[in-house]
Design an enzyme around this catalytic site. Structure first.
Site, mmCIF file in Angstrom:
data_model
loop_
_atom_site.group_PDB
_atom_site.id
_atom_site.type_symbol
_atom_site.label_atom_id
_atom_site.label_comp_id
_atom_site.label_asym_id
_atom_site.label_seq_id
_atom_site.Cartn_x
_atom_site.Cartn_y
_atom_site.Cartn_z
ATOM 1 N N THR A 190 0.811 -1.228 0.000
ATOM 2 C CA THR A 190 0.000 0.000 0.000
ATOM 3 C C THR A 190 0.841 1.272 0.000
ATOM 4 O O THR A 190 0.294 2.364 -0.085
ATOM 5 C CB THR A 190 -0.888 0.035 1.267
ATOM 6 O OG1 THR A 190 -0.024 -0.165 2.400
ATOM 7 C CG2 THR A 190 -1.961 -1.028 1.238
ATOM 8 N N GLY A 191 2.162 1.167 0.112
ATOM 9 C CA GLY A 191 3.022 2.349 0.271
ATOM 10 C C GLY A 191 3.378 2.997 -1.054
ATOM 11 O O GLY A 191 2.915 2.576 -2.129
ATOM 12 N N ALA A 192 4.240 4.028 -0.987
ATOM 13 C CA ALA A 192 4.656 4.753 -2.195
ATOM 14 C C ALA A 192 5.384 3.802 -3.150
ATOM 15 O O ALA A 192 5.103 3.764 -4.356
ATOM 16 C CB ALA A 192 5.560 5.926 -1.816
ATOM 17 N N SER A 238 -4.374 -1.867 6.898
ATOM 18 C CA SER A 238 -4.809 -1.970 5.497
ATOM 19 C C SER A 238 -5.471 -3.307 5.177
ATOM 20 O O SER A 238 -5.898 -3.516 4.030
ATOM 21 C CB SER A 238 -3.608 -1.797 4.566
ATOM 22 O OG SER A 238 -2.998 -0.569 4.793
ATOM 23 N N ARG A 249 21.376 -3.607 4.078
ATOM 24 C CA ARG A 249 22.231 -3.253 2.927
ATOM 25 C C ARG A 249 23.714 -3.418 3.206
ATOM 26 O O ARG A 249 24.465 -3.803 2.324
ATOM 27 C CB ARG A 249 21.945 -1.812 2.490
ATOM 28 C CG ARG A 249 20.594 -1.643 1.840
ATOM 29 C CD ARG A 249 20.425 -0.209 1.371
ATOM 30 N NE ARG A 249 19.051 0.026 0.966
ATOM 31 C CZ ARG A 249 18.368 1.137 1.239
ATOM 32 N NH1 ARG A 249 18.956 2.133 1.894
ATOM 33 N NH2 ARG A 249 17.132 1.269 0.851
ATOM 34 N N CYS A 256 17.448 4.847 -2.877
ATOM 35 C CA CYS A 256 17.023 5.434 -4.161
ATOM 36 C C CYS A 256 18.019 6.466 -4.699
ATOM 37 O O CYS A 256 18.159 6.621 -5.917
ATOM 38 C CB CYS A 256 15.640 6.058 -4.035
ATOM 39 S SG CYS A 256 15.403 7.096 -2.602
ATOM 40 N N SER A 292 8.885 12.240 -2.818
ATOM 41 C CA SER A 292 8.377 10.871 -2.664
ATOM 42 C C SER A 292 9.466 9.940 -2.147
ATOM 43 O O SER A 292 9.165 8.819 -1.731
ATOM 44 C CB SER A 292 7.793 10.331 -3.971
ATOM 45 O OG SER A 292 8.791 10.282 -4.966
ATOM 46 N N HIS A 303 14.627 11.629 -8.629
ATOM 47 C CA HIS A 303 15.816 12.242 -8.042
ATOM 48 C C HIS A 303 16.776 12.652 -9.160
ATOM 49 O O HIS A 303 16.889 11.964 -10.180
ATOM 50 C CB HIS A 303 16.563 11.232 -7.156
ATOM 51 C CG HIS A 303 15.879 10.904 -5.864
ATOM 52 N ND1 HIS A 303 14.765 11.553 -5.397
ATOM 53 C CD2 HIS A 303 16.198 9.974 -4.919
ATOM 54 C CE1 HIS A 303 14.417 11.037 -4.227
ATOM 55 N NE2 HIS A 303 15.264 10.081 -3.916
HETATM 56 N N1 LIG Z 1 10.222 6.203 -1.504
HETATM 57 C C1 LIG Z 1 11.376 5.918 -2.094
HETATM 58 O O1 LIG Z 1 11.843 6.598 -3.044
HETATM 59 C C2 LIG Z 1 12.178 4.724 -1.647
HETATM 60 C C3 LIG Z 1 13.199 4.307 -2.452
HETATM 61 C C4 LIG Z 1 13.986 3.212 -2.080
HETATM 62 C C5 LIG Z 1 13.679 2.567 -0.915
HETATM 63 N N2 LIG Z 1 12.663 2.986 -0.122
HETATM 64 C C6 LIG Z 1 12.403 2.213 1.095
HETATM 65 O O2 LIG Z 1 11.264 1.381 0.847
HETATM 66 C C7 LIG Z 1 10.528 1.212 2.053
HETATM 67 C C8 LIG Z 1 9.092 1.675 1.840
HETATM 68 O O3 LIG Z 1 9.129 3.067 1.520
HETATM 69 P P1 LIG Z 1 7.841 3.891 1.024
HETATM 70 O O4 LIG Z 1 8.397 5.166 0.565
HETATM 71 O O5 LIG Z 1 7.002 3.060 0.118
HETATM 72 O O6 LIG Z 1 7.061 4.096 2.441
HETATM 73 P P2 LIG Z 1 5.524 4.390 2.711
HETATM 74 O O7 LIG Z 1 4.886 5.068 1.572
HETATM 75 O O8 LIG Z 1 5.480 5.022 4.051
HETATM 76 O O9 LIG Z 1 4.867 2.905 2.831
HETATM 77 C C9 LIG Z 1 5.188 2.045 3.894
HETATM 78 C C10 LIG Z 1 4.577 0.665 3.684
HETATM 79 O O10 LIG Z 1 4.934 -0.145 4.809
HETATM 80 C C11 LIG Z 1 3.768 -0.693 5.390
HETATM 81 N N3 LIG Z 1 3.910 -0.823 6.838
HETATM 82 C C12 LIG Z 1 4.180 0.144 7.738
HETATM 83 N N4 LIG Z 1 4.194 -0.382 8.996
HETATM 84 C C13 LIG Z 1 3.935 -1.709 8.857
HETATM 85 C C14 LIG Z 1 3.783 -2.783 9.763
HETATM 86 N N5 LIG Z 1 3.887 -2.609 11.088
HETATM 87 N N6 LIG Z 1 3.522 -4.013 9.273
HETATM 88 C C15 LIG Z 1 3.377 -4.208 7.951
HETATM 89 N N7 LIG Z 1 3.477 -3.230 7.027
HETATM 90 C C16 LIG Z 1 3.756 -1.985 7.474
HETATM 91 C C17 LIG Z 1 2.675 0.309 5.077
HETATM 92 O O11 LIG Z 1 1.414 -0.319 5.195
HETATM 93 P P3 LIG Z 1 0.088 0.523 5.647
HETATM 94 O O12 LIG Z 1 -0.324 1.301 4.427
HETATM 95 O O13 LIG Z 1 -0.854 -0.552 6.012
HETATM 96 O O14 LIG Z 1 0.517 1.398 6.782
HETATM 97 C C18 LIG Z 1 3.039 0.673 3.639
HETATM 98 O O15 LIG Z 1 2.599 -0.341 2.757
HETATM 99 C C19 LIG Z 1 11.281 2.004 3.121
HETATM 100 O O16 LIG Z 1 12.172 1.151 3.809
HETATM 101 C C20 LIG Z 1 12.036 3.040 2.316
HETATM 102 O O17 LIG Z 1 13.186 3.506 2.993
HETATM 103 C C21 LIG Z 1 11.875 4.039 -0.477
#
Ligand SMILES: NC(=O)c1ccc[n+]([C@@H]2O[C@H](COP(=O)([O-])OP(=O)(O)OC[C@H]3O[C@@H](n4cnc5c(N)ncnc54)[C@H](OP(=O)(O)O)[C@@H]3O)[C@@H](O)[C@H]2O)c1
Length: 373
Positions: free
Chosen positions: A34-36, A63, A122, A152, A182, A277
């Protein structure tokens, strides 16, 4: 259509054929669906060749029960727990670091190969950090059953830098990032959109503090307003004034390129861009460089698009690169003071190659391994 058969019969038969073909394929769990990053991952899984059997969508208990679409099919989200990880062959984790740290080893112990997008593993020497265009071979050796996906910011430049390194031998990187909101997840996007609404149609941006006052509490995950501004900060404070994001760029570039002593200085800056980015890169090499040869290398590198004709106004920008898969490179110049150094500007969609696409590429290579005869 055969005599007497209905459209519904055909649809059922097609569904049965799909189900039977899929039953032989690996089961995939998308944890953090469900996240970004998860949202883009579902799009990517729907666009790429379908190598998966069941795709199970997992997120927090908040969710559970939500329905999301993947491969054109509505699928119900289940809450992360032991049961959600049963029978999974490959698990993509796109969740906060602490959730990955706890649950990725559990998924691995249950037999899944985990591809983790968080920072939790990592730098673990027993976890490969993989960018398929640069070090695909590393994904095959995974003592903990986990493969890590780089940060990223590192990912947005490393495919281009890796291609140049293969020819010229990299000795130093000095980079400044221009990072999209994002990169800080959905909370970052929501904050910029709210701030843009607060400043739209005003004359703000001419007096000290006027933007800050208009933004008020809508700062989101950022330490200063990001609308009408740039913020020289991403991540958390580490020793000697460095940010965690800057140290990640250094450590991860070294690990991916297999250059443990590479000199790296990064300054990470947040800019009012939703997704993609950009990085200004000063790369110094062991050997002398020419722009012509650098152009040839970049033009032929898988996953890179060269867009470098400033006379025609052609260079990469986030607004043009967003939503695309490659790393876009332009403004390639040889340093005026150093024949071994190149300066270039790179843009990469932080949610696609910077996260979801790289994860999908790694997971597909694992799926191919699992299903190889
Ligand atoms: N955004 C970027 O550009 C990017 C790039 C590379 C890596 N990342 C990494 O990828 C990961 C996700 O990032 P994001 O940007 O997608 O974050 P985000 O939008 O905040 O989404 C977080 C996700 O994690 C889930 N979650 C949170 N707490 C949880 C729990 N207790 N149990 C199970 N699921 C849980 C959320 O589910 P709910 O919706 O149910 O809360 C949601 O699906 C992070 O580690 C981030 O550092 C991000």
């Amino acid at each position: 259509m055969g005599v007497g058969r209905t459209t519904a019969d055909d649809a059922r038969a097609a569904e049965a054929r799909r189900a039977s073909a899929r039953s032989a394929r690996p089961t995939l769990a998308v944890v953090g669906a469900t996240g970004a990053v998860g949202t883009v991952l579902l799009e990517i899984l729907s666009q790429r060749a379908d190598v998966w059997g069941e795709i199970r969508l997992v997120a927090s208990a908040r969710s559970a029960g939500r329905k999301l679409t993947v491969r054109g099919e509505e699928t119900e989200v289940v809450a992360l727990g032991e049961e959600a990880l049963e029978g999974v062959d490959v698990a993509m984790f796109d969740v906060p670091d602490d959730i990955s740290a706890r649950w990725a080893p559990i998924a691995a112990a249950k037999g899944a190969v985990v591809v983790d997008n968080s920072a939790a593993f990592r730098m673990d020497p027993d976890v490969p950090l993989v960018v398929p265009e640069v070090n695909a071979h590393a994904a095959r050796v995974r003592p903990r059953g986990i493969v890590a996906n780089p940060n990223c910011t590192t990912l947005s430049m490393i495919v281009a830098v890796g291609a140049l390194h293969a020819e010229f031998g990299l000795s130093e990187l000095v980079v400044a990032s221009y990072q999209a909101v994002s990169g800080a997840g959905k909370a970052g996007v929501d904050a910029l959109r709210a701030q843009l609404t607060a400043v739209a149609g005003t004359e703000l941006g001419t007096q000290p503090g006027d933007v800050r006052r208009a933004v008020g509490d809508a700062m989101g995950p950022f330490p200063a307003p990001v609308a009408l501004n740039v913020v020289p900060w991403a991540g958390s404070l580490m020793a000697d004034g460095w940010s965690s994001e800057e140290l990640k760029v250094r450590a991860e570039a070294r690990k991916i390129l297999g250059l443990p002593d590479l000199r790296v200085s990064a300054t990470c800056v947040r800019v009012p861009v939703i997704t993609t980015h950009s990085l200004s890169v000063h790369a110094r090499f062991e050997n002398e460089v020419t722009v012509e040869r650098a152009h040839e290398i970049l033009a032929n590198a898988p996953g890179v698009v060269l867009c470098d004709s400033p006379a025609d106004g052609e260079f990469p920008t986030p607004a043009d690169a967003v939503g695309t898969d490659p790393t876009w490179v332009g403004r390639v110049r040889r340093s005026l003071d150093d024949p071994r150094a190149l300066d270039l500007f790179v843009c990469g969609d932080n949610l696609r190659k910077g996260a979801a696409l790289n994860t999908a590429q790694i997971a597909e290579s694992v799926a191919a391994e699992l299903t190889a005869p």
